[in-house]
Design an enzyme around this catalytic site. Sequence first.
Site, PDB file in Angstrom:
ATOM      1  N   THR A 133      33.653  40.989  36.096  1.00  0.00           N
ATOM      2  CA  THR A 133      34.204  41.452  37.357  1.00  0.00           C
ATOM      3  C   THR A 133      34.926  42.781  37.175  1.00  0.00           C
ATOM      4  O   THR A 133      35.432  43.059  36.094  1.00  0.00           O
ATOM      5  CB  THR A 133      35.198  40.364  37.807  1.00  0.00           C
ATOM      6  OG1 THR A 133      34.443  39.219  38.168  1.00  0.00           O
ATOM      7  CG2 THR A 133      36.073  40.780  38.944  1.00  0.00           C
TER       8      THR A 133
ATOM      9  N   GLY B 252      37.711  31.889  38.150  1.00  0.00           N
ATOM     10  CA  GLY B 252      38.219  31.998  39.517  1.00  0.00           C
ATOM     11  C   GLY B 252      38.882  30.758  40.084  1.00  0.00           C
ATOM     12  O   GLY B 252      39.872  30.851  40.818  1.00  0.00           O
TER      13      GLY B 252
HETATM   14  N1  ASP Z   1      37.034  35.799  38.759  1.00  0.00           N
HETATM   15  C1  ASP Z   1      35.617  35.895  38.977  1.00  0.00           C
HETATM   16  C2  ASP Z   1      35.126  34.649  39.676  1.00  0.00           C
HETATM   17  O1  ASP Z   1      35.556  33.570  39.317  1.00  0.00           O
HETATM   18  C3  ASP Z   1      34.829  36.058  37.736  1.00  0.00           C
HETATM   19  C4  ASP Z   1      35.265  37.165  36.837  1.00  0.00           C
HETATM   20  O2  ASP Z   1      36.424  37.545  36.785  1.00  0.00           O
HETATM   21  O3  ASP Z   1      34.385  37.685  36.127  1.00  0.00           O
HETATM   22  O4  ASP Z   1      34.279  34.765  40.518  1.00  0.00           O
END
Ligand code: ASP
Length: 307
Positions: free
Chosen positions: A175, A229
């Site tokens: 992300t 997440g």
């Molecule tokens: N936080 C993001 C999610 O759970 C994933 C990530 O940080 O790569 O969608």
Amino acid sequence: MNQAPFSIAIHGGAGTILRTNMTPEKEHAYNSALDQALKAGIAVLTEAGTALDAVTAAVTSLENCPLFNAGRGSVFTHDGSHEMDASIMTGHNLESGSVAGVTGVRNPVLLARAVMEKSEHALLASRGAEAFARAMQLPFEDSAYFHNDLRHSQWQEALRDDKIVLDHTEKKFGTVGAVARDIHGNLAASTSTGGMTNKKWGRIGDSPIIGAGTYANNATCAISCTGHGEYFIQSVVAYDISCLMEYKGLTLADACHEVVRKKLVQRGGEGGLIAVDHAGNVCLPFNSEGMYRAWYEAGQQHVAIYR
Ligand code: ASP
């Protein structure tokens, strides 16, 4: 306390990012992509631009880079498509815009910003959000634009094992996000993601959830998170840090430590975040092995990957 005229920090995901798994070529590619995105934000801030424009520019740059799990580099869902989430927030008026589960939109961050500035809503999802993007004449791309051989093999592996994989926990992508403080003293934050490989049932992570993955308040700080997440949603991570500053008078560094190194660890929530406070101090805590990150603070530019 740092009184730098402006500060900015960006991330490209946190996870099991080990020096031993990295080649010099890959490391160079990541460092250059982070440097380019940081410079896009700095260019805005140097010209007395707003924190909002700076985080938009930085996240757009990261979304256009196939190395990161956002925009062009988004992971595959169970159905073999790409469903992206993004959000943006301004600290001077607490306005925000988010989109969840959108397909085909070239830059989800621009759509989130359009939700904030051009709709009367705070969060639009899936087909409706895409219809709004078309109404706003934002660019769309076909599936070839989002195709990436590495992502495809990650997805095939996840399908075979029937697993939903936090992309950068086992591989090394993630992300993206940006936070900034401009010379006018305003804060802004933005986060964008393709979510988890092989996700199904319209799974949405923390990235588009204000207070969980993203938050900005001129009175406290601006935050963009990355990690598992579900834990970040349930721990309301970004707002918790702001609250510790607002109600308990903690410094940014202490509030970040409390949430990322203590509370999240106790719950088993792996990840990290980038943060900037009202005075321009930057903090980049994570409880994973590494986090792709770059920041500009007190006139100095930095790029880092490992702990
Ligand atoms: N936080 C993001 C999610 O759970 C994933 C990530 O940080 O790569 O969608």
